[in-house]
Design a protein around this motif. Structure first.
Motif, PDB file in Angstrom:
ATOM      1  N   UNK A  67       0.907  -1.204   0.078  1.00  0.00           N
ATOM      2  CA  UNK A  67      -0.033   0.014   0.105  1.00  0.00           C
ATOM      3  C   UNK A  67       0.768   1.132  -0.150  1.00  0.00           C
ATOM      4  N   UNK A  68       0.546   2.104  -0.895  1.00  0.00           N
ATOM      5  CA  UNK A  68       1.288   3.271  -1.058  1.00  0.00           C
ATOM      6  C   UNK A  68       0.566   4.808  -0.278  1.00  0.00           C
ATOM      7  N   UNK A  69       0.859   5.136   0.834  1.00  0.00           N
ATOM      8  CA  UNK A  69       0.103   6.314   1.382  1.00  0.00           C
ATOM      9  C   UNK A  69       0.157   7.646   0.486  1.00  0.00           C
ATOM     10  N   UNK A  70       1.227   7.630  -0.256  1.00  0.00           N
ATOM     11  CA  UNK A  70       1.398   8.695  -1.250  1.00  0.00           C
ATOM     12  C   UNK A  70       0.424   8.523  -2.231  1.00  0.00           C
ATOM     13  N   UNK A  71       0.097   7.740  -3.050  1.00  0.00           N
ATOM     14  CA  UNK A  71      -0.999   7.520  -4.045  1.00  0.00           C
ATOM     15  C   UNK A  71      -2.189   6.956  -3.373  1.00  0.00           C
TER      16      UNK A  71
END
Length: 69
Positions: free
Chosen positions: A10-14
Protein backbone atom coordinates in the motif's frame (compact mmCIF):
# COMPACT_ATOMS: atom_id res chain seq x y z
CA UNK A 1 -6.55 -23.63 -12.11
CA UNK A 2 -3.06 -22.33 -11.30
CA UNK A 3 -2.25 -20.67 -7.98
CA UNK A 4 0.38 -17.97 -7.74
CA UNK A 5 1.69 -15.87 -4.86
CA UNK A 6 1.09 -12.15 -5.16
CA UNK A 7 2.60 -9.45 -2.98
CA UNK A 8 0.45 -6.45 -2.07
CA UNK A 9 1.91 -3.12 -0.98
CA UNK A 10 0.00 0.00 0.00
CA UNK A 11 1.31 3.45 -0.94
CA UNK A 12 0.15 6.26 1.35
CA UNK A 13 1.42 8.75 -1.25
CA UNK A 14 -0.95 7.54 -3.98
CA UNK A 15 -3.50 5.88 -1.69
CA UNK A 16 -3.35 2.80 -3.93
CA UNK A 17 -2.41 -0.86 -3.67
CA UNK A 18 0.36 -2.29 -5.80
CA UNK A 19 0.23 -6.03 -6.53
CA UNK A 20 2.98 -8.04 -8.18
CA UNK A 21 4.30 -11.55 -8.56
CA UNK A 22 7.96 -11.82 -7.52
CA UNK A 23 10.30 -12.84 -10.30
CA UNK A 24 7.76 -12.49 -13.11
CA UNK A 25 8.40 -9.53 -15.40
CA UNK A 26 5.29 -7.59 -16.33
CA UNK A 27 2.92 -9.28 -13.88
CA UNK A 28 1.95 -6.31 -11.71
CA UNK A 29 -1.00 -3.96 -11.24
CA UNK A 30 -2.45 -1.18 -9.11
CA UNK A 31 -5.88 -0.52 -7.66
CA UNK A 32 -7.74 1.64 -5.17
CA UNK A 33 -8.54 -1.42 -3.02
CA UNK A 34 -6.79 -4.73 -2.39
CA UNK A 35 -9.49 -6.57 -4.34
CA UNK A 36 -9.30 -4.18 -7.30
CA UNK A 37 -5.52 -4.56 -7.41
CA UNK A 38 -5.82 -8.36 -7.35
CA UNK A 39 -8.56 -8.36 -10.00
CA UNK A 40 -6.37 -6.16 -12.21
CA UNK A 41 -3.51 -8.61 -11.62
CA UNK A 42 -5.73 -11.48 -12.80
CA UNK A 43 -6.52 -9.51 -15.96
CA UNK A 44 -2.83 -8.84 -16.62
CA UNK A 45 -2.13 -12.56 -16.14
CA UNK A 46 -4.83 -13.43 -18.70
CA UNK A 47 -3.34 -10.97 -21.20
CA UNK A 48 0.20 -12.24 -20.68
CA UNK A 49 -0.80 -15.91 -20.83
CA UNK A 50 -2.04 -15.45 -24.42
CA UNK A 51 1.65 -15.37 -25.39
CA UNK A 52 2.79 -18.98 -25.75
CA UNK A 53 6.26 -17.99 -24.45
CA UNK A 54 4.88 -16.66 -21.14
CA UNK A 55 5.66 -18.97 -18.25
CA UNK A 56 5.86 -18.53 -14.52
CA UNK A 57 9.05 -20.34 -13.68
CA UNK A 58 9.87 -18.78 -10.36
CA UNK A 59 8.18 -19.41 -7.05
CA UNK A 60 7.88 -17.25 -3.99
CA UNK A 61 10.40 -18.09 -1.30
CA UNK A 62 9.93 -15.94 1.79
CA UNK A 63 9.64 -12.54 3.41
CA UNK A 64 12.16 -11.55 6.06
CA UNK A 65 11.83 -8.88 8.71
CA UNK A 66 15.06 -7.04 9.40
CA UNK A 67 15.97 -4.81 12.32
CA UNK A 68 17.55 -1.62 11.17
CA UNK A 69 19.34 0.98 13.28
Amino acid sequence: MKKITAILEFSPETNQYFAYVPGVDGLHSVGDTEEESLQNLREVYELLSVDSNFKIESSFHSVKELEMS
